[in-house]
Design an enzyme around this catalytic site. Structure first.
Site, PDB file in Angstrom:
ATOM      1  N   MET A  30       0.395   2.077   6.436  1.00 28.34           N
ATOM      2  CA  MET A  30       0.809   1.209   5.335  1.00 28.34           C
ATOM      3  C   MET A  30       1.480   2.021   4.226  1.00 28.34           C
ATOM      4  O   MET A  30       1.657   1.525   3.109  1.00 28.34           O
ATOM      5  CB  MET A  30      -0.378   0.423   4.771  1.00 28.34           C
ATOM      6  CG  MET A  30      -0.945  -0.588   5.756  1.00 28.34           C
ATOM      7  SD  MET A  30      -1.811  -1.965   4.975  1.00 28.34           S
ATOM      8  CE  MET A  30      -3.022  -1.090   3.992  1.00 28.34           C
ATOM      9  N   GLY A  31       1.853   3.272   4.527  1.00 28.34           N
ATOM     10  CA  GLY A  31       2.520   4.078   3.518  1.00 28.34           C
ATOM     11  C   GLY A  31       1.545   4.713   2.547  1.00 28.34           C
ATOM     12  O   GLY A  31       0.347   4.767   2.792  1.00 28.34           O
ATOM     13  N   ASN A  32       2.102   5.220   1.433  1.00 30.32           N
ATOM     14  CA  ASN A  32       1.323   6.000   0.459  1.00 30.32           C
ATOM     15  C   ASN A  32       0.564   7.099   1.198  1.00 30.32           C
ATOM     16  O   ASN A  32      -0.649   7.228   1.089  1.00 30.32           O
ATOM     17  CB  ASN A  32       0.371   5.099  -0.325  1.00 30.32           C
ATOM     18  CG  ASN A  32      -0.219   5.795  -1.539  1.00 30.32           C
ATOM     19  OD1 ASN A  32       0.387   6.694  -2.105  1.00 30.32           O
ATOM     20  ND2 ASN A  32      -1.412   5.394  -1.929  1.00 30.32           N
ATOM     21  N   HIS A  37      -2.840  11.085   7.079  1.00 29.17           N
ATOM     22  CA  HIS A  37      -1.772  10.475   7.867  1.00 29.17           C
ATOM     23  C   HIS A  37      -0.942  11.552   8.573  1.00 29.17           C
ATOM     24  O   HIS A  37      -0.547  11.384   9.731  1.00 29.17           O
ATOM     25  CB  HIS A  37      -0.845   9.656   6.966  1.00 29.17           C
ATOM     26  CG  HIS A  37      -1.500   8.480   6.312  1.00 29.17           C
ATOM     27  ND1 HIS A  37      -1.826   8.474   4.972  1.00 29.17           N
ATOM     28  CD2 HIS A  37      -1.885   7.281   6.804  1.00 29.17           C
ATOM     29  CE1 HIS A  37      -2.367   7.306   4.664  1.00 29.17           C
ATOM     30  NE2 HIS A  37      -2.427   6.564   5.758  1.00 29.17           N
ATOM     31  N   GLY A 149      -6.796   6.952  12.777  1.00 27.72           N
ATOM     32  CA  GLY A 149      -7.815   7.782  12.155  1.00 27.72           C
ATOM     33  C   GLY A 149      -9.214   7.249  12.403  1.00 27.72           C
ATOM     34  O   GLY A 149      -9.449   6.038  12.390  1.00 27.72           O
TER      35      GLY A 149
END
EC number: 6.3.2.1
Length: 287
Positions: A30-32, A37, A149
């Protein structure tokens, strides 16, 4: 690394890579993005020849009172991090590309039982939203493998079940949780914490370690261990959502003879909801 925004462009790029005989790896996000990540992308790059990542803040998995609107969008920084981690292609669609007919008429994917309880109890509909968007992304990318994850332990269990039950020819790889030096699991939501809350936050993992240590010493009164843990969290300033000992595969409440366990928790620090878990395998029965 190329960035594409449409399914047509995505499929064309993946088809070219597959036409060159490349094995396709996929990391949905989802980014950020943070180092956790990046570890997922690095793992995908180790196992595949061509790595696709997606950035999509999925409205379908956010509840009415959750942080969809304030969830950070940091595309330029994310692109740089993905490039450094070994990503070959970024898919960054708009909501209209993912749900062209609107979300109200979108076919949903629901994984029963595993989606219920734990995060599913306090976030109704969340895992249906996750399973639906991941199913769509899997069909768009058609990867050989995908990396998730282990911090999102229940999500990983839901995805594994979906892939198994729907006969998707995709290998699902779990990547161990990446932690800060003080033990706090890396999370995009850590950015919401005040400095004081950030100092207190590692108590969540320490509580899981305390419970796991008790189990490792042979203690099987899980309720007593959980009660101790809840007291620890409250003393550290948390409002526990749940803290439980579960069977690591089925996620049912743990039994005293279980060998594979997960201590799993969600708790609020101020308005920020943090999750974490600790897997443990018991080698032999304890009397």
């Amino acid at each position: 690394m190329n960035t594409v925004k449409t399914v047509r462009e995505l499929r064309a790029a993946v088809a070219r890579a597959r036409g060159e005989g490349k094995r396709i790896g996929f990391v949905p996000t989802m980014g950020n993005l943070h180092s956790g990540h990046a570890a997922l992308v690095t793992k995908a790059a180790q196992r595949a020849d061509f790595v696709v990542a997606s950035i999509f803040v999925n409205p379908l998995q956010f509840g009415a009172n959750e942080d969809l609107d304030k969830y950070p969008r940091t595309l330029a920084a994310d692109q740089e991090r993905l490039l450094q981690a070994g990503c070959n292609l970024l898919f960054a669609p708009a909501v209209e590309e993912m749900y062209p007919d609107g979300m109200s008429v979108q076919t949903r994917v629901s994984v029963p039982q595993l989606s219920e309880g734990l995060c599913g109890a306090s976030r109704p509909g969340h895992f249906e939203g996750v399973a639906t968007v991941v199913s769509k992304l899997f069909n768009m990318v058609q990867p050989d493998l995908a990396v998730f994850g282990e911090k999102d332990f229940q999500q990983l269990a839901v995805i594994r079940a979906m892939v198994r039950d729907l006969n998707m020819p995709i290998q699902i790889i779990g990547e161990p949780t990446v932690r800060a030096d003080d033990g706090l699991a890396l999370s995009s939501r850590n950015g919401y914490l005040t400095p004081e809350q950030r100092t207190a936050a590692p108590a969540l993992y320490r509580t899981l370690q305390h419970i796991a240590a008790g189990i490792g010493r042979g203690q099987r009164d899980f309720a007593a261990l959980v009660a101790e843990g809840q007291a620890q969290l409250s003393a550290a300033g948390f409002r526990p959502d749940y803290l439980e000992v579960r069977h690591a595969v089925s996620l049912r409440p743990a039994l005293i003879d279980d060998r594979d366990l997960v201590v799993i928790a969600a708790a609020y620090l101020g308005n920020t909801r943090l999750i974490d878990n600790l897997y443990l395998h018991l080698e032999e029965k304890t009397a």
